[in-house]
Design an enzyme around this catalytic site. Structure first.
Site, mmCIF file in Angstrom:
data_model
loop_
_atom_site.group_PDB
_atom_site.id
_atom_site.type_symbol
_atom_site.label_atom_id
_atom_site.label_comp_id
_atom_site.label_asym_id
_atom_site.label_seq_id
_atom_site.Cartn_x
_atom_site.Cartn_y
_atom_site.Cartn_z
ATOM 1 N N GLU A 82 0.812 -1.215 0.000
ATOM 2 C CA GLU A 82 0.000 0.000 0.000
ATOM 3 C C GLU A 82 0.849 1.271 0.000
ATOM 4 O O GLU A 82 0.369 2.358 0.334
ATOM 5 C CB GLU A 82 -0.933 -0.010 1.224
ATOM 6 N N SER A 135 -6.591 -2.753 2.312
ATOM 7 C CA SER A 135 -7.030 -2.161 1.053
ATOM 8 C C SER A 135 -7.497 -3.193 0.034
ATOM 9 O O SER A 135 -7.412 -2.982 -1.176
ATOM 10 C CB SER A 135 -5.919 -1.301 0.420
ATOM 11 N N TYR A 165 -9.785 3.848 -3.967
ATOM 12 C CA TYR A 165 -8.867 4.977 -4.082
ATOM 13 C C TYR A 165 -8.876 5.727 -5.409
ATOM 14 O O TYR A 165 -8.512 6.898 -5.439
ATOM 15 C CB TYR A 165 -7.428 4.488 -3.828
ATOM 16 N N ARG A 183 -10.580 2.141 12.801
ATOM 17 C CA ARG A 183 -11.819 2.030 12.018
ATOM 18 C C ARG A 183 -12.221 0.575 11.940
ATOM 19 O O ARG A 183 -11.453 -0.264 11.466
ATOM 20 C CB ARG A 183 -11.616 2.586 10.603
ATOM 21 N N ASP A 230 -14.536 -2.335 10.409
ATOM 22 C CA ASP A 230 -15.345 -2.678 9.240
ATOM 23 C C ASP A 230 -16.298 -3.798 9.621
ATOM 24 O O ASP A 230 -15.885 -4.777 10.267
ATOM 25 C CB ASP A 230 -14.450 -3.117 8.080
ATOM 26 N N GLU A 252 -12.887 -6.564 10.365
ATOM 27 C CA GLU A 252 -11.500 -6.260 10.702
ATOM 28 C C GLU A 252 -11.409 -4.894 11.357
ATOM 29 O O GLU A 252 -12.350 -4.105 11.328
ATOM 30 C CB GLU A 252 -10.604 -6.305 9.465
ATOM 31 N N ASN A 265 -8.871 -1.518 11.449
ATOM 32 C CA ASN A 265 -7.765 -0.791 10.830
ATOM 33 C C ASN A 265 -7.186 0.175 11.860
ATOM 34 O O ASN A 265 -7.910 1.034 12.377
ATOM 35 C CB ASN A 265 -8.256 -0.013 9.612
ATOM 36 N N GLY A 268 -6.849 5.018 6.137
ATOM 37 C CA GLY A 268 -6.500 5.941 5.063
ATOM 38 C C GLY A 268 -6.929 7.361 5.381
ATOM 39 O O GLY A 268 -7.917 7.585 6.083
#
Length: 326
Positions: free
Chosen positions: A27, A160, A230, A268, A270, A284, A286, A290
């Site tokens: 990434e 990602s 993205y 964050r 998900d 998951e 994070n 991002g």
């Protein structure tokens, strides 16, 4: 659920800030060209003495020579989000944003994350882990019998959606496993939850941690992959679509997941909200989300009345070490 954040920050007290960007993970491009520059610009615009620093091109020890007082970690993936750079900064004694060594390492491993959540009674989709010696066709073809179809195949240490595939038939399994294995030695096969794709950002630490508004992600044909995350504008992000009861439930579950892993600073979660019965499942966590124009944490923060610049400044003000008091 109103937020309680102190946004009155003395910029001069922050000292010199290095925004870590780039790195050597899959990434790298997103970190180097999007997240990192965005954070750097936001901090500089508010008077912070901030500089860019790419750990793949410079030794972290140089941070001391530069007089850096704290670091904003805008790295994604392995080498930046997995506890390794956090450990190096601990040894250097330079406070950093986000979770500490242990929480970062656990959250980067999707399988270990699931095990911790299950131990704490938190819901996550069923899964099968295929280690290198279990990736032969005779074993791979049995996975759909265990998890049903469709299912997801992904590398457990990437973000990602790198190397991830949705498998709809037995004939696709081997190819999906081989793709994931290019990024990781083990492969995670996960039960598919049909329903709403959600994400919930978290700020703070422990019992004082707070959840930002939940975002519903609506990607074309449900394909929220690397490209649609993205590099396109076709994915839609909706805030405020859930009922008040659902919103509170998702926020509470995301907070429980965040605390379970020992996260701090920001993160964050998900999740999926199953269509058939309205039950939520954690996918998951994070720990270095991002920070691009498409990114979910800034979108959620904006809905809560927090600008991108305010968010960046608040995060760097929270920078600390594992060894310091919370």
């Amino acid at each position: 659920m109103p937020l309680n954040l102190d946004l009155n920050i003395d910029v001069k007290s922050l000292g010199k800030v290095a925004v870590l960007m780039g790195g050597s993970s899959a990434e790298r491009e997103v970190s180097l060209t999007m997240s990192g520059p965005g954070v750097l610009k936001a901090l500089q615009a508010q008077g912070v003495d901030a500089v860019a620093f790419d750990p793949s091109e410079r030794e972290l020890g140089e941070l001391k020579a530069l007089g850096v007082a704290r670091c904003f970690i805008a790295l994604h993936g392995r080498g930046g989000e997995d506890g390794t750079v956090q450990g190096a900064l601990e040894l250097l004694g330079i406070p950093y944003t986000g979770s500490g060594v242990m929480a970062s390492a656990i959250a980067m491993d999707k399988v270990m994350t699931k095990k911790v959540w299950l131990a704490d009674g938190l819901p996550t989709p069923r899964w099968v882990t295929l280690r290198p010696h279990e990736q032969q066709p005779e074993r791979v073809r049995l996975v759909p019998d265990e998890l049903g179809l469709p299912l997801f195949v992904k590398p457990p240490h990437e973000g990602s959606s790198m190397g991830a595939s949705k498998v709809s038939g037995y004939s696709q399994m081997q190819e999906a496993v081989e793709l994931a294995a290019r990024f990781d030695s083990a492969v995670l096969c996960e039960e598919f939850i049909e329903g709403l794709e959600l994400t919930c950002p978290l700020l703070g630490e422990g019992e004082t941690a707070q959840a930002l508004p939940v975002i519903q992600i609506e990607a074309p044909e449900g394909k929220y992959d690397y490209q649609n995350k993205y590099f396109t504008d076709v994915t839609q992000y909706h805030v405020g679509r859930l009922s008040e009861a659902q919103e509170q439930e998702i926020r509470a579950l995301a907070l429980a997941a965040y605390r379970s892993l020992g996260c701090r600073g920001w993160g964050r979660a998900d999740l999926m909200l199953r269509k058939s019965d309205g039950r939520a499942f954690l996918l998951e966590m994070n720990t270095s989300p991002g920070m691009t124009s498409h990114s979910l944490v800034p979108i959620s923060a904006k809905a809560a009345g927090i600008s991108y610049e305010q968010l960046c400044l608040w995060l760097i003000a929270q920078a600390r070490l594992d060894s310091s008091k919370a």
